[in-house]
Write a protein that holds these residues in place. Sequence first.
Motif, PDB file in Angstrom:
ATOM      1  N   GLY A  28      -6.096   6.534   5.791  1.00  0.00           N
ATOM      2  CA  GLY A  28      -7.453   6.396   6.316  1.00  0.00           C
ATOM      3  C   GLY A  28      -7.480   6.358   7.835  1.00  0.00           C
ATOM      4  N   ARG A  29      -8.675   6.373   8.364  1.00  0.00           N
ATOM      5  CA  ARG A  29      -8.855   6.329   9.817  1.00  0.00           C
ATOM      6  C   ARG A  29      -8.713   4.885  10.303  1.00  0.00           C
ATOM      7  NH1 ARG A  29     -13.424   9.696  12.749  1.00  0.00           N
ATOM      8  NH2 ARG A  29     -11.784  11.235  12.382  1.00  0.00           N
ATOM      9  N   LYS A  30      -7.930   4.732  11.343  1.00  0.00           N
ATOM     10  CA  LYS A  30      -7.718   3.420  11.955  1.00  0.00           C
ATOM     11  C   LYS A  30      -8.115   3.500  13.422  1.00  0.00           C
ATOM     12  CE  LYS A  30      -4.031   1.962   8.875  1.00  0.00           C
ATOM     13  NZ  LYS A  30      -4.156   3.045   7.921  1.00  0.00           N
TER      14      LYS A  30
ATOM     15  N   TRP B  74      -8.546   5.964  18.212  1.00  0.00           N
ATOM     16  CA  TRP B  74      -8.530   6.086  16.757  1.00  0.00           C
ATOM     17  C   TRP B  74      -7.760   7.321  16.338  1.00  0.00           C
ATOM     18  CZ3 TRP B  74     -12.817   6.471  19.844  1.00  0.00           C
ATOM     19  CH2 TRP B  74     -13.493   7.685  19.865  1.00  0.00           C
ATOM     20  N   TYR B  75      -7.309   7.274  15.090  1.00  0.00           N
ATOM     21  CA  TYR B  75      -6.515   8.373  14.553  1.00  0.00           C
ATOM     22  C   TYR B  75      -6.612   8.352  13.036  1.00  0.00           C
ATOM     23  CZ  TYR B  75      -3.247   4.454  14.266  1.00  0.00           C
ATOM     24  OH  TYR B  75      -2.690   3.218  14.022  1.00  0.00           O
ATOM     25  N   ASP B  76      -6.312   9.506  12.427  1.00  0.00           N
ATOM     26  CA  ASP B  76      -6.386   9.661  10.979  1.00  0.00           C
ATOM     27  C   ASP B  76      -4.990   9.697  10.388  1.00  0.00           C
ATOM     28  OD1 ASP B  76      -9.221   9.864  10.811  1.00  0.00           O
ATOM     29  OD2 ASP B  76      -9.083  11.906  11.587  1.00  0.00           O
TER      30      ASP B  76
ATOM     31  N   PRO C 141     -10.674  13.368  22.711  1.00  0.00           N
ATOM     32  CA  PRO C 141     -11.716  13.215  21.696  1.00  0.00           C
ATOM     33  C   PRO C 141     -11.594  11.970  20.821  1.00  0.00           C
ATOM     34  CG  PRO C 141     -10.148  14.906  21.039  1.00  0.00           C
ATOM     35  CD  PRO C 141      -9.789  14.505  22.442  1.00  0.00           C
ATOM     36  N   THR C 142     -10.465  11.281  20.860  1.00  0.00           N
ATOM     37  CA  THR C 142     -10.316  10.088  20.024  1.00  0.00           C
ATOM     38  C   THR C 142     -10.028   8.842  20.857  1.00  0.00           C
ATOM     39  OG1 THR C 142      -7.972  10.483  19.604  1.00  0.00           O
ATOM     40  CG2 THR C 142      -9.543  11.444  18.029  1.00  0.00           C
TER      41      THR C 142
ATOM     42  N   ILE D 277     -17.561   5.887  13.825  1.00  0.00           N
ATOM     43  CA  ILE D 277     -16.684   7.052  13.691  1.00  0.00           C
ATOM     44  C   ILE D 277     -15.899   7.006  12.376  1.00  0.00           C
ATOM     45  CG2 ILE D 277     -16.528   7.616  16.138  1.00  0.00           C
ATOM     46  CD1 ILE D 277     -13.580   5.960  14.647  1.00  0.00           C
ATOM     47  N   GLY D 278     -16.211   6.024  11.523  1.00  0.00           N
ATOM     48  CA  GLY D 278     -15.616   5.960  10.193  1.00  0.00           C
ATOM     49  C   GLY D 278     -14.264   5.287  10.098  1.00  0.00           C
ATOM     50  N   ALA D 279     -13.913   4.494  11.077  1.00  0.00           N
ATOM     51  CA  ALA D 279     -12.636   3.768  11.000  1.00  0.00           C
ATOM     52  C   ALA D 279     -12.727   2.695   9.926  1.00  0.00           C
ATOM     53  CB  ALA D 279     -12.287   3.137  12.346  1.00  0.00           C
ATOM     54  N   GLU D 280     -11.719   2.657   9.067  1.00  0.00           N
ATOM     55  CA  GLU D 280     -11.690   1.655   8.004  1.00  0.00           C
ATOM     56  C   GLU D 280     -11.229   0.302   8.515  1.00  0.00           C
ATOM     57  OE1 GLU D 280      -9.538   3.059   4.604  1.00  0.00           O
ATOM     58  OE2 GLU D 280     -10.500   5.015   4.710  1.00  0.00           O
ATOM     59  N   ARG D 281     -10.419   0.316   9.578  1.00  0.00           N
ATOM     60  CA  ARG D 281      -9.890  -0.921  10.135  1.00  0.00           C
ATOM     61  C   ARG D 281      -9.873  -0.809  11.652  1.00  0.00           C
ATOM     62  NH1 ARG D 281      -4.295  -2.322   7.579  1.00  0.00           N
ATOM     63  NH2 ARG D 281      -5.038  -4.447   7.546  1.00  0.00           N
TER      64      ARG D 281
END
Length: 146
Positions: free
Chosen positions: A72-74, A66-68, A45-46, A106-110
């Motif tokens: 934050g999400r990266k 990606w991961y949380d 899923p990621t 998906i809301g990743a900050e970086r």
Amino acid sequence: MPFTVERVTACTPALEKALGELMPQLSGRLSTPSEELLRRLLDHPTTALLIARAEECIVGTLTLVWYDLPSGRKAWIEDVVVDAAARGCGVGRALVEAARRLAAGIGAERVLLTSNPARTAARALYRSCGFNEAETSVFVFNTHRE
């Protein structure tokens, strides 16, 4: 060369064949990923596997994971490779930009990636796509030591 970028959702013989041709172009030590590995990757899923397709040929690929974390999400871009015959046609840029859009969605900050200093064309591409070189080091520990 006209091409499209898409997210892969199913493991097919054509995908396996294309990755078998592309991965060794990224590194001579890489070979065709197994069908089992591809299915796990596609079901995760990621993780998103993106490909660039020119007509029926897969000419490039990129994986976004990606991961949380508490910070934050990266998201990380990995395994970017464009077939030698398709380089210089915008395939790499299109893959990276699609990954950036997906990461934002998906809301990743970086969005992070690594690139060997010897890969001057790839590094120039990443800079032209808005990536900046971080002042940090990557440490690696091989869990399969002999």
